[in-house]
Design a protein around this motif. Structure first.
Motif, PDB file in Angstrom:
ATOM      1  N   LYS A 190      70.348   2.702  67.753  1.00  0.00           N
ATOM      2  CA  LYS A 190      69.824   1.439  68.302  1.00  0.00           C
ATOM      3  C   LYS A 190      68.864   1.739  69.463  1.00  0.00           C
ATOM      4  CE  LYS A 190      73.866  -1.240  66.849  1.00  0.00           C
ATOM      5  NZ  LYS A 190      74.738  -0.153  66.355  1.00  0.00           N
ATOM      6  N   VAL A 191      67.862   2.554  69.154  1.00  0.00           N
ATOM      7  CA  VAL A 191      66.854   2.946  70.152  1.00  0.00           C
ATOM      8  C   VAL A 191      66.131   1.702  70.661  1.00  0.00           C
ATOM      9  CG1 VAL A 191      64.676   4.209  70.460  1.00  0.00           C
ATOM     10  CG2 VAL A 191      66.547   5.230  69.124  1.00  0.00           C
ATOM     11  N   TRP A 192      65.943   1.648  71.964  1.00  0.00           N
ATOM     12  CA  TRP A 192      65.315   0.449  72.544  1.00  0.00           C
ATOM     13  C   TRP A 192      63.820   0.684  72.805  1.00  0.00           C
ATOM     14  CZ3 TRP A 192      69.528   2.732  75.396  1.00  0.00           C
ATOM     15  CH2 TRP A 192      69.120   3.627  76.406  1.00  0.00           C
ATOM     16  N   PRO A 193      63.034  -0.384  72.868  1.00  0.00           N
ATOM     17  CA  PRO A 193      61.614  -0.235  73.182  1.00  0.00           C
ATOM     18  C   PRO A 193      61.460   0.457  74.534  1.00  0.00           C
ATOM     19  CG  PRO A 193      62.097  -2.492  72.512  1.00  0.00           C
ATOM     20  CD  PRO A 193      63.414  -1.795  72.667  1.00  0.00           C
ATOM     21  N   GLY A 194      60.535   1.402  74.611  1.00  0.00           N
ATOM     22  CA  GLY A 194      60.307   2.111  75.870  1.00  0.00           C
ATOM     23  C   GLY A 194      61.160   3.355  76.041  1.00  0.00           C
TER      24      GLY A 194
END
Ligand code: NAD
Ligand code: AHE
Ligand code: ZN
Length: 377
Positions: A190-194
C-alpha cells in the motif's frame, strides 16, 4: 484427449515436447485450451531442482491465458468459450483465509497443489510414450496450472474469467509477473504517493514493481541490479535512480540508498530471490517505519538474517505472494487496466516463440537477455 506439452522429466534437463494423454475434467474442474504462456523465473527455479516442492516428471508453467473448452459436473461460474487466466493462488471465497479478508492465500487446495495433483489426489496427465508400466507413467501438474501444456485441467476456483477482447499473448503475463509486481505495491505494501521506493532486481517482476510505484505516485524510485543492461527498460518503467552493486560495491549499496533517500526507503522490494539481497533490502529502509517486501523465491535451505535491532527500530519485514491479489476478483480488473492503457505490458514481452523453442526462452532468461518470453500455441 491428446495434447502437446513441454515436459520436465528431471531437474536441470531441458524440457522435451511430448504428446500427452489428458483426462477430462472431473467434478468442479475445467478443461482449458492454453493460448499463450509466459516463462517466469519460478519455472526455472523449480527446474533447477532447488524447489522443495518440485516433483518430476511435471508440466511446468503458471503464467497463462486461454479458453474454457469443457466444464466438469457442478461447475457454475464458467462455460465453454469463456476466456480465462489460470490462478496458482486460487480464490475459493469459502476457506478460513478467504473469509478472513486478511490474505489472498486461499487454502482450499494448497496441499494437493504442492503435491502436483488435482484436489482428488490424482493427476490428469499421463505420458504413455515413456514405455513405463501402466500406473508408472503419471506426469504431475505444477502450481495447479501446467500452462506449458496446450490443454490443461484446473479447478474452477483457480480460474479468473476475463474480457474476450484482451489478447492472450499479452494478458498471460497477468497470470503471474504483472499482478505480482503491481499487486505487491498496491495490495501488499500500500505504497503512498510521495513515498521513496527501492526495487532490487529489475527483471520480469521488478519492472512491474517499478510501474506500480509510478502508478501510485511514488517520489524517488530507485532500481538496483547487477546487470547494467536492465537500466534503459527500468527508466522507461519509472526508475529515477539506478544503483549497480558491481559498480558501487555490494557492501555500499545500503549506504548509497540512505544517501539518495535522505535516511532510507519508505518501501523496498526484493525481486531477486537472493537472501543476501533481502537483508540489504530490509536494512536500506527508513528507521521507524520503512517496510521491506520479499517477493523473490529463495532455494530450499536458504534463510534470511539481520540484527533484531533493525526490527526493534521500526523496520518491517513482509512477504508477498501473487502480489496479495485475490485472483478471481482482482485479475479481471488488472486486465481492464491493460486494455485501458493504464499499464504497459507490451514492452516487457521481449520475445515470443512456439512451444518447440521453449528451452530458448529459459536460455534468454538465464543470459539476462529477455524480460518476458511468451510461448504462443
Ligand atoms: P528475472 O530473472 O526476470 O529477474 C531477476 C533480476 O534480478 C535480474 O534482472 C537479475 O539481473 C537481478 N539480480 C540477480 N541477482 C541480483 C543481485 N545480487 N543484486 C541485484 N539484482 C540481481 O526473474 P523474475 O521473473 O523477475 O523473478 C524474480 C524473483 O521473483 C524470482 O525469485 C521469482 O521466483 C520470484 N517470484 C515471486 C513471486 C511471488 O508471488 N512471490 C511471483 C513471481 C516471481
Ligand atoms: N514451492 C516453492 C514455493 C515458491 C513460492 O513461494 N511461490 C510463490 C509464487 S512464485 C510465482 O512465480 C507463492 O505464491 N507462494 C505461496 C504459496 O503458497 O506457495 C517452495 O519454495 O517450496
Ligand atoms: Zn511466476
Amino acid at each position: 484427449m491428446k495434447t502437446r506439452a513441454a515436459v520436465a522429466w528431471e531437474a536441470k534437463k531441458p524440457l522435451t515436447i511430448e504428446t500427452i494423454d489428458l483426462e477430462g475434467p472431473k467434478p468442479g474442474e475445467v478443461l482449458v485450451e492454453v493460448m499463450a504462456t509466459g516463462i517466469c523465473h519460478t519455472d526455472a527455479y523449480t527446474l533447477s531442482g532447488l524447489d522443495s516442492e518440485g516433483k518430476f516428471p511435471a508440466i511446468l508453467g503458471h503464467e497463462g491465458a486461454g479458453i474454457v473448452r469443457e466444464v466438469g459436473a457442478g461447475v457454475t461460474t464458467l462455460k465453454p468459450g469463456d476466456h480465462v487466466i489460470p490462478l496458482y493462488t486460487p480464490e475459493c471465497r469459502n476457506c478460513k483465509s478467504c473469509l478472513s479478508r486478511r490474505t489472498n492465500l486461499c487454502t482450499a487446495i494448497r496441499a494437493t497443489q504442492g503435491q502436483g495433483v488435482m484436489p482428488d489426489g490424482t493427476s490428469r496427465f499421463r505420458c504413455d510414450s515413456t514405455g513405463a508400466s501402466p500406473g508408472a507413467n503419471t506426469v504431475y501438474h505444477y502450481m495447479g496450472c501446467s500452462t506449458f501444456s496446450n490443454f490443461t485441467v484446473l479447478p474452477e476456483i483457480a480460474l479468473a474469467k476475463v474480457r474476450e477482447d484482451a489478447p492472450f499473448d499479452k494478458i498471460c503475463y497477468i497470470g503471474c509477473g504483472v499482478t505480482t509486481g503491481i499487486g505487491a505495491v498496491i495490495y501488499t505494501a500500500k505504497v503512498w504517493p510521495g513515498a521513496n521506493v527501492v526495487v532490487f532486481g529489475l527483471g520480469g517482476i521488478g519492472l512491474n514493481v517499478l510501474q506500480g510505484a509510478r502508478m501510485v505516485g511514488a517520489d524517488k524510485i530507485i532500481g538496483v541490479d547487477i546487470n547494467p543492461d536492465k537500466r534503459a527498460m527500468a527508466e522507461k518503467f519509472g526508475m529515477t535512480h539506478f544503483i549497480n552493486p558491481n559498480e558501487v560495491g555490494s557492501d555500499k549499496v545500503v549506504q548509497a540508498i540512505l544517501d539518495v533517500t535522505g535516511g532510507g526507503a519508505d518501501f523496498s522490494f526484493d525481486c531477486t530471490g537472493n537472501v543476501n539481497v533481502m537483508r540489504q533490502a530490509l536494512e536500506c529502509c527508513h528507521r521507524g517505519w520503512g517496510e521491506s517486501i520479499i517477493i523473490g523465491v529463495a532455494e530450499a535451505g536458504r534463510e534470511i538474517s539481520t540484527r533484531p535491532f533493525q526490527l526493534v527500530t521500526g523496520r518491517v519485514w513482509k512477504g508477498s505472494a501473487f502480489g496479495g491479489a485475490r485472483g478471481r476478483t482482482d485479475v479481471p480488473k488488472i486486465v481492464d487496466w491493460y486494455m485501458e492503457g493504464k499499464i504497459n505490458i507490451d514492452d516487457l514481452i521481449t520475445h515470443t516463440m512456439p512451444l518447440e523453442d521453449i528451452n530458448h526462452g529459459f536460455d534468454l532468461m538465464h543470459e539476462g537477455k529477455s524480460i518476458r518470453s511468451v510461448v504462443v500455441y
